[in-house]
Design a protein around this motif. Structure first.
Motif, PDB file in Angstrom:
ATOM      1  N   PRO A  46      -2.554   1.520 -17.038  1.00  0.00           N
ATOM      2  CA  PRO A  46      -3.594   1.754 -16.353  1.00  0.00           C
ATOM      3  C   PRO A  46      -4.173   3.089 -16.754  1.00  0.00           C
ATOM      4  CG  PRO A  46      -1.668   1.786 -15.179  1.00  0.00           C
ATOM      5  CD  PRO A  46      -1.286   1.373 -16.276  1.00  0.00           C
ATOM      6  N   LEU A  47      -5.346   3.365 -16.155  1.00  0.00           N
ATOM      7  CA  LEU A  47      -5.995   4.655 -16.230  1.00  0.00           C
ATOM      8  C   LEU A  47      -5.297   5.751 -15.890  1.00  0.00           C
ATOM      9  CD1 LEU A  47      -8.623   6.049 -17.410  1.00  0.00           C
ATOM     10  CD2 LEU A  47      -9.457   5.883 -14.934  1.00  0.00           C
ATOM     11  N   ALA A  48      -4.885   6.800 -16.719  1.00  0.00           N
ATOM     12  CA  ALA A  48      -3.944   7.858 -15.991  1.00  0.00           C
ATOM     13  C   ALA A  48      -4.612   8.982 -15.298  1.00  0.00           C
ATOM     14  CB  ALA A  48      -3.584   8.487 -17.324  1.00  0.00           C
ATOM     15  N   VAL A  49      -5.101   8.474 -14.039  1.00  0.00           N
ATOM     16  CA  VAL A  49      -5.616   9.495 -13.284  1.00  0.00           C
ATOM     17  C   VAL A  49      -4.889  10.749 -12.994  1.00  0.00           C
ATOM     18  CG1 VAL A  49      -7.196   7.862 -12.062  1.00  0.00           C
ATOM     19  CG2 VAL A  49      -5.010   8.251 -11.135  1.00  0.00           C
ATOM     20  N   GLU A  50      -3.554  10.767 -13.002  1.00  0.00           N
ATOM     21  CA  GLU A  50      -2.795  11.803 -12.899  1.00  0.00           C
ATOM     22  C   GLU A  50      -2.997  12.924 -13.657  1.00  0.00           C
ATOM     23  OE1 GLU A  50      -0.179   8.840 -15.170  1.00  0.00           O
ATOM     24  OE2 GLU A  50      -1.661   8.853 -13.569  1.00  0.00           O
ATOM     25  N   THR A  51      -3.834  12.672 -14.820  1.00  0.00           N
ATOM     26  CA  THR A  51      -4.025  13.719 -15.775  1.00  0.00           C
ATOM     27  C   THR A  51      -5.088  14.923 -15.121  1.00  0.00           C
ATOM     28  OG1 THR A  51      -6.026  12.684 -16.794  1.00  0.00           O
ATOM     29  CG2 THR A  51      -3.725  12.845 -17.789  1.00  0.00           C
ATOM     30  N   LEU A  52      -5.611  14.489 -13.792  1.00  0.00           N
ATOM     31  CA  LEU A  52      -6.690  15.292 -13.200  1.00  0.00           C
ATOM     32  C   LEU A  52      -5.889  15.867 -12.256  1.00  0.00           C
ATOM     33  CD1 LEU A  52      -9.649  12.946 -12.772  1.00  0.00           C
ATOM     34  CD2 LEU A  52      -9.122  14.515 -14.453  1.00  0.00           C
TER      35      LEU A  52
ATOM     36  N   LEU B 107       0.578  -1.262   0.103  1.00  0.00           N
ATOM     37  CA  LEU B 107       0.106   0.108  -0.070  1.00  0.00           C
ATOM     38  C   LEU B 107       0.978   1.234  -0.024  1.00  0.00           C
ATOM     39  CD1 LEU B 107      -2.804   1.165   0.115  1.00  0.00           C
ATOM     40  CD2 LEU B 107      -2.661   1.073   2.551  1.00  0.00           C
ATOM     41  N   ARG B 108       1.870   1.236   0.709  1.00  0.00           N
ATOM     42  CA  ARG B 108       2.889   2.404   1.044  1.00  0.00           C
ATOM     43  C   ARG B 108       3.486   2.518  -0.592  1.00  0.00           C
ATOM     44  NH1 ARG B 108       6.147   1.442   6.540  1.00  0.00           N
ATOM     45  NH2 ARG B 108       4.441   2.147   7.974  1.00  0.00           N
ATOM     46  N   ASN B 109       4.027   1.544  -1.173  1.00  0.00           N
ATOM     47  CA  ASN B 109       4.448   1.561  -2.433  1.00  0.00           C
ATOM     48  C   ASN B 109       3.610   2.254  -3.476  1.00  0.00           C
ATOM     49  OD1 ASN B 109       6.925   0.678  -1.463  1.00  0.00           O
ATOM     50  ND2 ASN B 109       6.437  -1.480  -2.105  1.00  0.00           N
ATOM     51  N   GLY B 110       2.233   1.777  -3.306  1.00  0.00           N
ATOM     52  CA  GLY B 110       1.199   2.290  -4.389  1.00  0.00           C
ATOM     53  C   GLY B 110       0.828   3.532  -4.042  1.00  0.00           C
ATOM     54  N   ILE B 111       1.089   4.283  -2.726  1.00  0.00           N
ATOM     55  CA  ILE B 111       0.869   5.565  -2.611  1.00  0.00           C
ATOM     56  C   ILE B 111       1.792   6.477  -2.961  1.00  0.00           C
ATOM     57  CG2 ILE B 111       0.694   7.349  -0.680  1.00  0.00           C
ATOM     58  CD1 ILE B 111      -0.984   5.311   0.765  1.00  0.00           C
ATOM     59  N   ASP B 112       3.262   5.857  -2.662  1.00  0.00           N
ATOM     60  CA  ASP B 112       4.527   6.731  -3.033  1.00  0.00           C
ATOM     61  C   ASP B 112       4.365   6.799  -4.724  1.00  0.00           C
ATOM     62  OD1 ASP B 112       5.294   6.954  -0.674  1.00  0.00           O
ATOM     63  OD2 ASP B 112       6.651   5.180  -0.934  1.00  0.00           O
ATOM     64  N   GLU B 113       3.883   5.712  -5.506  1.00  0.00           N
ATOM     65  CA  GLU B 113       3.776   5.755  -7.026  1.00  0.00           C
ATOM     66  C   GLU B 113       2.832   6.613  -7.235  1.00  0.00           C
ATOM     67  OE1 GLU B 113       4.247   4.806 -10.832  1.00  0.00           O
ATOM     68  OE2 GLU B 113       5.624   4.437  -9.497  1.00  0.00           O
ATOM     69  N   LEU B 114       1.554   6.928  -6.738  1.00  0.00           N
ATOM     70  CA  LEU B 114       0.540   7.591  -7.110  1.00  0.00           C
ATOM     71  C   LEU B 114       0.923   8.950  -7.043  1.00  0.00           C
ATOM     72  CD1 LEU B 114      -2.517   7.347  -8.144  1.00  0.00           C
ATOM     73  CD2 LEU B 114      -3.080   7.712  -5.549  1.00  0.00           C
ATOM     74  N   ILE B 115       1.609   9.438  -5.781  1.00  0.00           N
ATOM     75  CA  ILE B 115       2.165  10.677  -5.327  1.00  0.00           C
ATOM     76  C   ILE B 115       3.172  11.142  -6.745  1.00  0.00           C
ATOM     77  CG2 ILE B 115       3.623  12.132  -3.990  1.00  0.00           C
ATOM     78  CD1 ILE B 115       2.294  10.592  -1.822  1.00  0.00           C
ATOM     79  N   THR B 116       4.015  10.162  -6.934  1.00  0.00           N
ATOM     80  CA  THR B 116       5.340  10.407  -7.998  1.00  0.00           C
ATOM     81  C   THR B 116       4.384  10.550  -9.248  1.00  0.00           C
ATOM     82  OG1 THR B 116       6.659   8.910  -7.005  1.00  0.00           O
ATOM     83  CG2 THR B 116       7.141   9.439  -9.228  1.00  0.00           C
TER      84      THR B 116
END
Length: 685
Positions: free
Chosen positions: A81-87, A5-14
């Protein structure tokens, strides 16, 4: 599980920080689907709060997020995966929305007041949800383009975004300047330019004939009250007089008048202002030719948008003040000289540049100083090519300026005697007070108050990257502005021909700051620890957001102008007011004499009636004039359009019989006693 979960959060933030810093996407590490769903839920909640804030249904959050995610969905593949970072830019919108709610509802803070005349107030950032939404939309478009495309496709899309942005700014400006253009002219400058144009088109002479002069020529009455404001005192017994402004701009108006009739008089300046925006795009593209294609396009598009949304630029383009014409030809002159400095077509470029300089001078004499940055632009060329260019430019400029010089010699006795008699207002003692007066408007929220840092940074970077070329722009700004600072009655309008240079440097500051900060972070990324990279990219994101938000703050009032009733400016006449001058012609005999405050010009131009300004005479002189007109059998009227005519009506009431003819919708000048716009007939008791 926790580590995953931590790795996923770090990846999402990155991913979000990479997106906000406009870096290429890196999807090497997957993001757990619960985090993806949680992120989308957070956006739905934020957008629901946004719509709720504006008292709209919260279900609008669903189509909003669907619209914003559509490019990512269409670009998605099974392996990606879906690029939610575009938001990601939406988080800035949520932050400002929360800040406003806290400030207003919990801290009970009042929103800082801001209008078209007040200084920029940084505190307003925390209240401006609308400006933030506009900035976030632009930011999201950039993020989507960078995250979902690569190579040539990305370049094409970024160029398309820049072109679309510039085109939108041009269309917006045209809709305001043309749609809200004046339907007539009054006061001094606007009227005088139009009157000279009509006289040129109908008589081939910019001088105007005042029909009441034969009555006063042998009297003891002062002559000036029978002339319109802005005309020089009669210098001979012809009854003709010149204005205190050059007639070069009126030549262009006269051509439009011959082609399109009266409406051509009011279309010319808006169209010239639109042409000036296009010329600025060419100048910016030429000046920053050492940059990348996308960067040049961004600077050109931002330059067009910044000039198009300048309150002063818009305000002076809806009336025929010929500032836009002087601006256009000044830009063309500089652009052609910069092109000549790098091409071998020196003679042709010099002729075009010189003709533009001569025309700019013909329209506004101070623009002759544009010759200095033109010389600077080509001074580094080999001696022979330099002098070929300067001789060609100088010769063309003199040829174009010859009609004006001949006019000075014929009317004022010397080639170089100016029309204006305001040379006494030029003094080094005025520099401080003039600079203070200009800075108050220049640093207003709707001009450069929010953008001053970008202007300074743009000047700094342009100077470091190409000092010789920067000297052209710096000389253009400093020489022309420095000369205007000597003028006691200087206004920001006087600097409009130099605005393109200022907005171009400002646009470069915006593009250059984001580029330089982003490049610095990327170069240092390998030297930083992971935490520092996060903070550094976060700083880049904040800078990019402010770079988009501050221009939106600047234009938040201006952008509404096409959708609101027209903002009346100096010399403006509405359709109803223009019709009132036709009514004056219908209600008064052709030999009538009409008193006015500052509508005397349009009464002469449109109603074809002789006029006078009673407030310029003293009471005795005024009654002597009325007696003279009545004895000559000429009906006398007073249009109550200002403080001067209100006072004159009081004097008239003590000596004559007054009859109210009608009440008209006319421009007013000062406080009016009694029915505003009333037309009174003066008769003997």
């Amino acid at each position: 599980m926790i580590q995953s979960l931590r790795n996923g959060i770090d990846e999402l933030i990155t991913r979000h920080l990479n997106a906000l810093a406009l870096c290429d996407s890196d999807t090497s590490c997957p993001v757990p689907w619960p985090l993806m769903v949680g992120t989308l839920a957070l956006h739905l909640a934020g957008l629901a709060a946004f719509w709720r804030y504006y008292h709209q249904p919260i279900w609008l959050a669903v189509p909003t997020i669907a619209f914003l995610l559509a490019p990512a969905v269409m670009a998605g593949r099974r392996s990606r995966p879906l690029a939610v970072e575009t938001l990601a830019p939406l988080f800035f919108l949520y932050a400002i929305l929360i800040a406003r709610v806290i400030a207003v509802r919990f801290l009970l803070a009042a929103e800082p007041y801001q209008d078209e005349a007040s200084f920029a107030d940084p505190r307003l950032i925390f209240f401006q949800v609308e400006a933030t939404a506009a900035a976030v939309i632009a930011y999201t478009a950039m993020v989507v383009t960078v995250q979902l495309t690569k190579g040539k496709l990305r370049t094409r899309l970024l160029l398309a975004l820049a072109g679309l942005f510039a085109a939108a700014a041009l269309v917006w400006f045209a809709s305001e300047a043309i749609g809200h253009r004046t339907r007539g002219v009054t006061a001094s400058d606007p009227y005088a330019y139009v009157q000279m144009a009509v006289d040129l088109a109908t008589h081939g002479d910019p001088l105007h004939t005042f029909s009441l002069f034969p009555y006063l020529v042998n009297s003891n009455l002062p002559w000036y009250p029978i002339e319109h404001v802005g005309y020089r005192l009669f210098s001979d017994l012809s009854g003709r007089a010149a204005t205190v402004w050059p007639f070069g701009g009126s030549v262009i108006l006269a051509l439009a008048y011959r082609l399109l009739g009266e409406k051509g008089l009011y279309l010319t300046t808006p169209l010239a202002a639109c042409a000036s925006l296009l010329a600025l795009a060419l100048l910016a593209w030429e000046y920053f030719r050492y940059g990348g294609t996308v960067e040049r396009a961004a600077i050109a598009a931002l330059s067009v948008a910044l000039l198009a949304t300048s309150w002063e630029q818009v305000d002076r383009s809806i009336v025929p003040l010929v500032d836009a014409e002087a601006q256009f030809f000044s830009v063309i002159a500089i652009w052609m000289m910069l092109r000549a400095a790098r091409t071998e077509r020196t003679v042709l470029s010099g002729i075009i540049a010189g003709a533009a300089l001569g025309t700019a001078y013909f329209i506004r004499h101070t623009q002759v100083l544009v010759a200095i940055p033109m010389i600077v632009a080509v001074w580094s060329l080999p001696r022979r090519k330099r002098w070929e260019l300067l001789v060609a430019a100088g010769s063309a400029a003199v040829v174009v300026a010859l009609p004006d010089l001949w006019y000075h010699q014929d009317r004022f006795g010397n080639w170089f005697t100016p029309e204006s008699q305001e040379l006494v207002l030029f003094s080094f003692a005025n520099i401080v007070s003039s600079a203070r007066a200009l800075s108050e408007r220049f640093l207003a929220g709707n001009e450069f108050g929010y953008l001053i840092f970008f202007l300074l940074y743009g000047a700094y970077r342009a100077a470091r990257e190409n000092w010789r070329q920067f000297a052209v722009i710096a000389t253009w700004i400093l020489v022309l502005t420095g000369f205007q600072l000597l003028y006691a009655a200087v206004r920001l309008r006087d600097l409009l021909p130099e605005y393109p240079a200022v907005v171009m440097l400002t646009a470069y500051g915006m593009v250059g700051l984001g580029r330089d900060l982003r490049g610095w972070v990327e170069r240092r990324a390998l030297q930083f620890r992971a935490g520092k990279v996060v903070w550094a990219r976060g700083a880049v994101a904040v800078v990019l957001f402010l770079t988009l938000l501050l221009p939106a703050m600047r234009t938040r009032i201006t952008i509404l102008r096409p959708f609101e009733p027209v903002r009346i400016t100096f010399g403006y006449v509405t359709s109803a007011q223009r019709a009132s001058f036709d009514r004056i012609a219908a209600l008064t005999p052709s030999d009538a004499v009409i008193g006015s405050t500052m509508n005397d010009g349009p009464i002469d131009l449109y109603a074809k009636r002789a006029t006078f300004r009673p407030g310029v005479w003293n009471s005795t002189e005024y009654t002597d004039f009325v007696d003279m007109m009545l004895k000559a059998g000429r009906p006398v009227y007073i249009l109550n359009d200002g403080a001067e005519t209100s006072s004159a009506l009081v004097d008239a009431g003590a000596h004559y019989s007054l009859r109210q003819v009608t009440v008209l919708d006319v421009p007013l000048f000062g406080t009016v006693d009694g029915p505003a716009g009333a037309l009174w007939e003066i008769n003997e008791k």
